[in-house]
Design a protein around this motif. Structure first.
Motif, PDB file in Angstrom:
ATOM      1  N   PRO A 200       0.922  -1.080   0.137  1.00  0.00           N
ATOM      2  CA  PRO A 200      -0.363   0.093   0.351  1.00  0.00           C
ATOM      3  C   PRO A 200       0.694   1.304   0.219  1.00  0.00           C
ATOM      4  CG  PRO A 200      -1.121  -2.070   1.427  1.00  0.00           C
ATOM      5  CD  PRO A 200       0.410  -2.066   0.696  1.00  0.00           C
ATOM      6  N   GLY A 201       2.140   0.919   0.563  1.00  0.00           N
ATOM      7  CA  GLY A 201       3.026   2.016   1.003  1.00  0.00           C
ATOM      8  C   GLY A 201       3.668   2.556  -0.800  1.00  0.00           C
TER       9      GLY A 201
ATOM     10  N   TYR B   3       1.338   5.953  -7.115  1.00  0.00           N
ATOM     11  CA  TYR B   3       0.592   6.576  -8.165  1.00  0.00           C
ATOM     12  C   TYR B   3       0.076   7.787  -7.275  1.00  0.00           C
ATOM     13  CZ  TYR B   3       0.974   2.451 -10.438  1.00  0.00           C
ATOM     14  OH  TYR B   3       1.379   1.534 -11.405  1.00  0.00           O
ATOM     15  N   GLY B   4       0.129   8.237  -5.789  1.00  0.00           N
ATOM     16  CA  GLY B   4      -1.174   9.255  -5.864  1.00  0.00           C
ATOM     17  C   GLY B   4       0.297  10.727  -5.179  1.00  0.00           C
ATOM     18  N   GLY B   5       1.611   9.883  -5.523  1.00  0.00           N
ATOM     19  CA  GLY B   5       2.250  11.362  -5.162  1.00  0.00           C
ATOM     20  C   GLY B   5       3.756  11.252  -3.003  1.00  0.00           C
ATOM     21  N   SER B   6       2.918  10.419  -2.882  1.00  0.00           N
ATOM     22  CA  SER B   6       3.342  10.849  -1.151  1.00  0.00           C
ATOM     23  C   SER B   6       3.032   9.638  -0.857  1.00  0.00           C
ATOM     24  CB  SER B   6       2.926  11.957  -0.953  1.00  0.00           C
ATOM     25  OG  SER B   6       2.271  12.005  -0.161  1.00  0.00           O
ATOM     26  N   LEU B   7       3.265   9.338   0.641  1.00  0.00           N
ATOM     27  CA  LEU B   7       3.291   8.737   1.807  1.00  0.00           C
ATOM     28  C   LEU B   7       1.541   8.404   1.960  1.00  0.00           C
ATOM     29  CD1 LEU B   7       6.322   6.545   3.359  1.00  0.00           C
ATOM     30  CD2 LEU B   7       4.376   5.558   2.214  1.00  0.00           C
ATOM     31  N   ASP B   8       1.764  10.386   1.744  1.00  0.00           N
ATOM     32  CA  ASP B   8       0.056  10.108   2.706  1.00  0.00           C
ATOM     33  C   ASP B   8      -0.394  10.283   2.041  1.00  0.00           C
ATOM     34  OD1 ASP B   8       2.164  10.618   5.008  1.00  0.00           O
ATOM     35  OD2 ASP B   8       2.267  12.805   4.686  1.00  0.00           O
ATOM     36  N   ALA B   9      -1.009  10.029   0.660  1.00  0.00           N
ATOM     37  CA  ALA B   9      -1.314  10.200  -0.317  1.00  0.00           C
ATOM     38  C   ALA B   9      -2.588   9.147   0.667  1.00  0.00           C
ATOM     39  CB  ALA B   9      -1.722   9.661  -1.241  1.00  0.00           C
TER      40      ALA B   9
ATOM     41  N   THR C 291      -5.032   7.477  -5.155  1.00  0.00           N
ATOM     42  CA  THR C 291      -3.834   6.301  -5.711  1.00  0.00           C
ATOM     43  C   THR C 291      -4.443   5.064  -6.367  1.00  0.00           C
ATOM     44  OG1 THR C 291      -2.637   6.245  -3.917  1.00  0.00           O
ATOM     45  CG2 THR C 291      -2.287   4.266  -5.175  1.00  0.00           C
ATOM     46  N   PHE C 292      -6.077   4.941  -5.773  1.00  0.00           N
ATOM     47  CA  PHE C 292      -6.963   3.622  -6.859  1.00  0.00           C
ATOM     48  C   PHE C 292      -7.187   4.623  -8.417  1.00  0.00           C
ATOM     49  CE2 PHE C 292     -11.100   2.091  -8.321  1.00  0.00           C
ATOM     50  CZ  PHE C 292     -10.096   0.175  -8.755  1.00  0.00           C
TER      51      PHE C 292
END
Ligand SMILES: Nc1ncnc2c1ncn2[C@@H]1O[C@H](COP(=O)(O)OP(=O)(O)O)[C@@H](O)[C@H]1O
Ligand SMILES: [Mg+2]
Lengths: 261, 257
Positions: free
Chosen positions: A224-225, A231-237, A242-243
């Protein structure tokens, strides 16, 4: 880590009256021993079809796969010995008692009568069903019935457990219990768990690694990380962002219900 | 199932599946008796109409009617057996069994043997009622008749389960079964012997397998065992059962499409 499931180009086309339906088109995947793999995708993505092929219920129309070293095509009996499966609908007959279901399942796995009775008792203790052994399965709550389904699938102590949308329809408390159960199975028995879900929060909380499927093919995979980062740009996305980035589609709007894809 | 599966395992699994479904039948006693209701009504309210009529065959009207009613019982009952597998498929019961090593043939055989048991039980009740109404027939002939009922139910239940696994919804299944059952009943001369029929109908009825069973059974009920009817009846009943079980097992093995 050793691969316990590997698939290459796994495909299934259904012939229907309206023409052929390519439910799964060339899925490649590897699942490592002791891993909890989240197979994530919207409804109709081909999750169930993939699972039914990996459990020998459905013949692939293309590709190959092996489970615990047993080839799907040449050694289905070996695959069956190594794997347990819980369908989304479950598998208990509402008219039959919990004890009879557990004993019958053990007998299907060729345990002797005495061993089957003993195994049923063991499974009931392990899955907290002892108080319900004399109830008909129709009289169980959703969470209890899910545990019965899983107990039946664990009868023969499989190396791999396949769960198809195990928490769909469960209340939040039962979902949390089921997550704990899945983690416990992996931690205590080293069971590899392959579970499908369309709940993003479930995938995020439970899975070591995700395979995102869409339209019958693997769209992305990773922890997940790693997926959030890529895809989401950061670990906090959020996994939702992301999906969206992976499939180009927004998941269903989030409410206080679990976030569904 | 591997093709060379040991017979011991087949027996083990068949006994297991049979026991499960028989216990299920015994739990619903009402359904167990209710199945015999339609033929019982024919016996009570249709049977007496025939007692004075010339039916063109040896034996009393009861010796002609009762074999037909017993086969009617098996025909309608067994053809609808597939409804239960549609429900079980929706509940996931079938797949839960199919992921285990259990023999695919046993999954079918256990079920159809349960059906045969239930229908032979209902047939016994019906014969007892018929004896009270005036049926007189040799015991051996009556027992042979039960054998035909068992073979017929094994055949038709196998095909019905196979159809139930294929169509998957009751809405498709119902019309399919009705389309098979009514013509089969009328064309095989279950109610009245085809010896009364005009030539074209008599010829047509020879294409319906049950025609041979009912002819053989009517011979048995008048104590004639070494007849051509009996030979054809046995051949058709056994051959049909083997074909039907083979077809049914194939569907249980590969189901899911
Ligand atoms: N038995 C079948 N016959 C025809 N089409 C099917 C069958 N099973 C699944 N499909 C189709 O295949 C696609 C994937 O279905 P499925 O694997 O159930 O998706 P998911 O489990 O991800 O929701 C869907 O379009 C579905 O309608
Ligand atoms: Mg699904």
């Amino acid at each position: 880590m050793a691969a316990v499931i590997s698939a290459a180009g796994l495909a299934r086309t259904f012939q229907t009256k309206a023409g052929p339906v390519d439910a799964v088109r060339g899925v490649d995947l590897t699942v490592h021993e002791g891993e909890i793999l989240g197979f994530l995708g919207p409804n109709g993505a081909g999750k169930t079809t993939t699972l039914r092929m990996l459990t020998t219920l459905l013949k692939p129309t293309g590709g190959t796969a092996a489970v615990a070293g047993h080839d799907l095509a040449t050694d289905p009996a070996g695959v069956r010995r190594a794997s347990g499966y819980v369908a989304q609908s479950g598998g208990a007959d509402p008219g039959i008692g919990v004890r009879e279901e557990l004993v019958t399942q053990a007998r299907f796995y060729r345990l002797s009568k005495a061993d089957a009775v003993a195994r049923a008792g063991e499974l009931a203790r392990e899955l907290d069903l002892t108080d319900f052994l004399d109830r008909r399965t129709a009289a169980l709550s959703g969470g209890q019935r899910r545990r019965l389904d899983i107990a039946m699938a664990l009868t023969h102590r499989p190396k791999v457990l396949f769960l198809d949308e195990p928490t769909t329809g469960l209340d939040p408390g039962s979902r949390a219990d089921l997550w704990d159960l899945v983690r416990r199975l992996r931690d205590e028995h080293g069971t590899t768990v392959f579970l499908t879900t369309h709940y993003l929060d479930e995938a995020d909380a439970l899975a070591d690694r995700l395979v995102i499927v869409d339209g019958g093919t693997v769209a992305a995979e990773g922890t997940p990380g790693a997926l959030k980062l890529r895809y989401g740009g950061s670990l906090d996305a959020t996994l939702q962002d992301t999906f969206l980035a992976v499939t180009g589609r927004a998941p269903a709007p989030a409410g206080d219900a679990p976030v569904a894809v | 199932m591997t093709p060379q599966e040991p017979t011991g395992m087949l027996l083990h699994d068949t006994a297991l599946v049979y026991g499960r479904y028989l216990r299920q039948s015994l739990r619903s006693r009402f359904a167990l008796l209710f199945g015999a209701l339609t033929p019982l009504l024919y016996l009570l309210f249709f049977g007496p109409l025939l007692t004075g009529l010339p039916l063109g065959r040896a034996g009393s009207s009861w010796q002609i009617l009762v074999p037909g009613l017993l086969l009617q019982l098996g025909l309608f009952g067994a053809l609808f057996a597939g409804f239960t597998i549609i429900m079980e498929s929706a509940q996931g019961v079938v797949e839960r069994m199919r992921v285990t090593p259990v023999s695919r043939l046993a999954l079918l055989l256990g079920r159809v043997l349960r059906d045969a048991t239930v229908f032979v039980f209902q047939a016994v009740l019906l014969v007892l009622a018929a004896v009270a109404m005036g049926l007189r027939a040799p015991l051996a002939g009556i027992l042979v008749g039960f054998g035909f009922v068992a073979l017929l139910t094994i055949s038709l239940a196998s095909l019905s389960y196979a159809a139930g696994m294929k169509v998957r919804t009751p809405q498709e299944f119902g019309p399919l079964i009705n389309a098979v059952s009514m013509p089969s009943m009328l064309l095989s001369g279950l109610m009245l012997p085809m010896s009364l029929a005009p030539a074209w109908l008599n010829v047509l009825s020879h294409f319906v397998p049950f025609r041979y069973l009912v002819d053989a059974m009517r011979d048995a009920y008048v104590g004639h065992y070494a007849t051509a009817h009996m030979l054809y009846g046995v051949l058709v009943a056994v051959g049909f059962a083997m074909l039907a079980v083979t077809a049914g097992t194939r569907v249980f093995r590969t189901a899911g499409a």
